[in-house]
Design a protein around this motif. Sequence first.
Motif, mmCIF file in Angstrom:
data_model
loop_
_atom_site.group_PDB
_atom_site.id
_atom_site.type_symbol
_atom_site.label_atom_id
_atom_site.label_comp_id
_atom_site.label_asym_id
_atom_site.label_seq_id
_atom_site.Cartn_x
_atom_site.Cartn_y
_atom_site.Cartn_z
ATOM 1 N N CYS A 257 0.819 -1.225 0.000
ATOM 2 C CA CYS A 257 0.000 0.000 0.000
ATOM 3 C C CYS A 257 0.858 1.282 0.000
ATOM 4 O O CYS A 257 0.308 2.384 0.086
ATOM 5 C CB CYS A 257 -0.974 0.005 1.177
ATOM 6 N N GLN A 258 2.184 1.118 -0.069
ATOM 7 C CA GLN A 258 3.116 2.236 -0.238
ATOM 8 C C GLN A 258 3.091 3.261 0.895
ATOM 9 O O GLN A 258 3.235 4.454 0.661
ATOM 10 C CB GLN A 258 2.863 2.941 -1.581
ATOM 11 N N VAL A 259 2.909 2.816 2.135
ATOM 12 C CA VAL A 259 2.954 3.748 3.266
ATOM 13 C C VAL A 259 4.343 3.730 3.891
ATOM 14 O O VAL A 259 5.073 2.754 3.799
ATOM 15 C CB VAL A 259 1.877 3.433 4.333
ATOM 16 N N GLU A 260 4.689 4.831 4.505
ATOM 17 C CA GLU A 260 5.993 5.002 5.134
ATOM 18 C C GLU A 260 6.051 4.243 6.463
ATOM 19 O O GLU A 260 5.012 3.889 7.024
ATOM 20 C CB GLU A 260 6.235 6.494 5.399
ATOM 21 N N PRO A 261 7.263 4.026 6.989
ATOM 22 C CA PRO A 261 7.366 3.420 8.320
ATOM 23 C C PRO A 261 6.574 4.222 9.356
ATOM 24 O O PRO A 261 6.429 5.438 9.244
ATOM 25 C CB PRO A 261 8.863 3.475 8.626
ATOM 26 N N LYS A 262 6.061 3.518 10.339
ATOM 27 C CA LYS A 262 5.243 4.051 11.442
ATOM 28 C C LYS A 262 3.833 4.421 11.020
ATOM 29 O O LYS A 262 3.055 4.922 11.810
ATOM 30 C CB LYS A 262 5.927 5.233 12.130
ATOM 31 N N THR A 263 3.471 4.178 9.750
ATOM 32 C CA THR A 263 2.120 4.434 9.265
ATOM 33 C C THR A 263 1.421 3.096 9.069
ATOM 34 O O THR A 263 1.985 2.195 8.441
ATOM 35 C CB THR A 263 2.154 5.195 7.916
ATOM 36 N N PRO A 264 0.215 2.925 9.606
ATOM 37 C CA PRO A 264 -0.478 1.636 9.454
ATOM 38 C C PRO A 264 -0.812 1.324 7.992
ATOM 39 O O PRO A 264 -1.065 2.232 7.197
ATOM 40 C CB PRO A 264 -1.767 1.815 10.258
ATOM 41 N N CYS A 265 -0.819 0.054 7.665
ATOM 42 C CA CYS A 265 -1.246 -0.369 6.331
ATOM 43 C C CYS A 265 -2.752 -0.131 6.198
ATOM 44 O O CYS A 265 -3.476 -0.064 7.188
ATOM 45 C CB CYS A 265 -0.951 -1.857 6.133
ATOM 46 N N TYR B 238 -3.510 -5.634 11.119
ATOM 47 C CA TYR B 238 -2.139 -6.100 10.946
ATOM 48 C C TYR B 238 -1.578 -5.504 9.672
ATOM 49 O O TYR B 238 -2.316 -5.001 8.835
ATOM 50 C CB TYR B 238 -2.088 -7.635 10.848
ATOM 51 N N VAL B 239 -0.249 -5.596 9.514
ATOM 52 C CA VAL B 239 0.372 -5.113 8.285
ATOM 53 C C VAL B 239 0.251 -6.180 7.194
ATOM 54 O O VAL B 239 -0.006 -7.351 7.473
ATOM 55 C CB VAL B 239 1.857 -4.753 8.512
ATOM 56 N N HIS B 240 0.459 -5.763 5.946
ATOM 57 C CA HIS B 240 0.468 -6.713 4.833
ATOM 58 C C HIS B 240 1.639 -7.684 4.998
ATOM 59 O O HIS B 240 2.685 -7.321 5.540
ATOM 60 C CB HIS B 240 0.608 -5.963 3.499
ATOM 61 N N ASP B 241 1.460 -8.904 4.517
ATOM 62 C CA ASP B 241 2.521 -9.915 4.598
ATOM 63 C C ASP B 241 3.794 -9.444 3.903
ATOM 64 O O ASP B 241 4.896 -9.727 4.370
ATOM 65 C CB ASP B 241 2.050 -11.238 3.993
ATOM 66 N N ARG B 242 3.631 -8.749 2.801
ATOM 67 C CA ARG B 242 4.808 -8.266 2.064
ATOM 68 C C ARG B 242 5.613 -7.264 2.888
ATOM 69 O O ARG B 242 6.829 -7.193 2.768
ATOM 70 C CB ARG B 242 4.387 -7.639 0.738
ATOM 71 N N ARG B 243 4.958 -6.513 3.751
ATOM 72 C CA ARG B 243 5.660 -5.552 4.617
ATOM 73 C C ARG B 243 6.479 -6.299 5.667
ATOM 74 O O ARG B 243 7.604 -5.911 5.968
ATOM 75 C CB ARG B 243 4.662 -4.610 5.287
#
Length: 103
Positions: free
Chosen positions: A72-80, A89-94
């Motif tokens: 979803c192209q979000v920066e660190p510390k930003t929820p998916c 939860y975050v995406h598996d790819r993250r």
Amino acid sequence: MTARKPGAPMPAQLRALIHSSVAHPARTVPCPHCHASAGRPCTLRTTGQHLPEPHPQRVSNWAQAAAVCPECQVEPKTPCHDAGRPLRYVHDRRTTEAKETAA
């Protein structure tokens, strides 16, 4: 030869070496499930037994703090998110991305 007393404490240098070489990188953040502090292993709430792997929410929090999400192209510390809806939860790819950068 001298026998080691049962239950003798392990030297701090050796303990740190053992834990740092096998510890999951998610241990750098506290666990929201069992409330283990950063650097400590996750435990079962009922027995206090240490778990070999951290709880999924702890891994998710660590991946969110450590990596950009390729999904979803979000920066660190930003929820998916999924179509603007925040995910629990975050995406598996993250998570995979965070593991690769930690290695």
